[in-house]
Design a protein around this motif. Sequence first.
Motif, PDB file in Angstrom:
ATOM      1  N   SER A   1    -118.339  53.172 -40.524  1.00 15.75           N
ATOM      2  CA  SER A   1    -117.400  54.192 -40.982  1.00 15.75           C
ATOM      3  C   SER A   1    -116.117  54.126 -40.160  1.00 15.75           C
ATOM      4  CB  SER A   1    -118.039  55.579 -40.850  1.00 15.75           C
ATOM      5  OG  SER A   1    -117.123  56.592 -41.183  1.00 15.75           O
ATOM      6  N   GLY A   2    -116.288  53.891 -38.852  1.00 14.05           N
ATOM      7  CA  GLY A   2    -115.121  53.720 -37.990  1.00 14.05           C
ATOM      8  C   GLY A   2    -114.277  52.535 -38.396  1.00 14.05           C
ATOM      9  N   LYS A   3    -114.937  51.414 -38.697  1.00 11.45           N
ATOM     10  CA  LYS A   3    -114.175  50.216 -39.082  1.00 11.45           C
ATOM     11  C   LYS A   3    -113.485  50.413 -40.429  1.00 11.45           C
ATOM     12  CE  LYS A   3    -114.326  47.738 -35.573  1.00 11.45           C
ATOM     13  NZ  LYS A   3    -114.390  48.961 -34.766  1.00 11.45           N
ATOM     14  N   LEU A   4    -114.069  51.235 -41.300  1.00 13.60           N
ATOM     15  CA  LEU A   4    -113.385  51.579 -42.545  1.00 13.60           C
ATOM     16  C   LEU A   4    -112.092  52.324 -42.216  1.00 13.60           C
ATOM     17  CD1 LEU A   4    -113.788  51.379 -45.628  1.00 13.60           C
ATOM     18  CD2 LEU A   4    -114.853  53.647 -45.557  1.00 13.60           C
ATOM     19  N   GLY A   5    -112.175  53.222 -41.242  1.00 19.40           N
ATOM     20  CA  GLY A   5    -110.980  53.916 -40.767  1.00 19.40           C
ATOM     21  C   GLY A   5    -109.979  52.959 -40.139  1.00 19.40           C
TER      22      GLY A   5
END
Length: 525
Positions: free
Chosen positions: A446-450
């Motif tokens: 989810s962080g890498k999507l951000g």
Amino acid sequence: MVTTGNLKVLNALDGAKTQWYHFTAIVIAGMGFFTDAYDLFCISLVTKMLGRIYYTKTGSPKPGSLPPHVSAMVNGVALVGTLAGQLFFGWLGDKLGRKKVYGITLMLMCLCSIASGLSFGSRPQTVMTTLCFFRFWLGFGIGGDYPLSATIMSEYSNKKTRGGFIAAVFAMQGFGILGGGVFAIIVSSVFDSRFKAPSYEVDPVKSTVPEADYVWRIILMVGALPALLTFYSRSKMPETARYTALVAKNATKAASDMSKVLNMEIEPEQQKVDEKLERHFGLLSKEFLKRHGLHLLGTTSTWFLLDIAFYSQNLFQKDIFTAIGWIPPAKTMNAIEEVYRIARAQTLIALCSTVPGYWFTVFLIDKIGRFTIQLIGFSMMTIFMFALAFPYNHWTRPENNIKFVVMYSLTFFFANFGPNTTTFVVPAEIFPARVRSTCHGISAASGKLGAMVGAFGFLYLAQNQDPAKTDAGYPAGIGVKNALIVLGVVNLLGTLCTFLVPESKGKSLEEMSGEVEKESDDSKA
């Protein structure tokens, strides 16, 4: 105090004094993160040079730059790979065991780090295609390192200093960013003194010497070395007792492994393991949703919002430094000098704010708690972003450049003494052993999507509002000022989402995950 109902081997780990094996585990896992950060962020040091080498047009008044779609691919393909790796290896770490998967991720990182510097061909399209191919698989390996390193460190640690140990592994990112900047300074200085070249405005052709093609390749490849040095040590680490006992159902092996690590006799309790396993629940079960649904929403949302701000700042530091005049116009420098200037600016930020922020967290996380640090970090990032954004024209005046850099550095300090570290630590502590690596992988993905939103979005958003002043090939954006306002709002949302995340300071992993009863004051270690 011990956790009632817990296995003796796990209580022994929770109550263990800080020992040599703790520091060994930090170094082994941390060297992976050194390479992670070096490889992910060093690309921002060489993208300007890639533009000059492969995309300079004859007669152009400005040096070449990567076309928008190429720049997005080069900067973002490793992030896409990282996201995929976090999900895949996070899941695999719960299925096969942390140790079995750990060596695979390291070798993948090291091989692809070296291969990305060997991208073959002389045509721009060929070089960029092979570079992107290897950086995707590099990211895939890096992605696996996130959930596995965090889970291994949390499961090895005692509960008193667990947060500091996990944060210390993550803090090696700071040294990776710093190491990338320092090495780029050294390489560019050596090449610039050995192969003298005029600035672009003096001689566009001679400003990029043929040897410049070696500079970016060397910088990309060297990041593999620190991680390679720890490969043997990784292969010799025993599986974590929590995986062996609670997931693989072998309490005898867990007790035997940890007896050697802790130098003490530990009674195996196979019957108690069998009883515990009857109460296990899966990731997609109603029981998981009831117990940990909001927790997973909290860890995924805060990491998503944090990485929008963090990666847009980090990957595009050079653009902000150029916008405020801290890095001279590209045409006044040769290709290698430009790498030196960008690396110097990034190294100064890392040295003054990024690295100290990480280590402030390491030393304070077990004293003031994860929740407090994350709340302070997001709040201060919000304040500093707005303080930079609203009077932005004031900061761009030459006499205020240093003050702008100080303010900008403070946002990095509070990112690292704040959510950038805590979002990594908490998912490794609050979920059950059976799905711990998977949930950490989901949170990290989810962080890498951000990060992708931040990296790609900021690339376009920060363009000048006047179409005549945008970078070649880009449409008009909302300008750096308005982009900083957007990032301020993102940080404010992160502050609010922090309230979904529980505090895990001083508690056992099993207590946080609900796998055993709460702490008992009656029971003494």
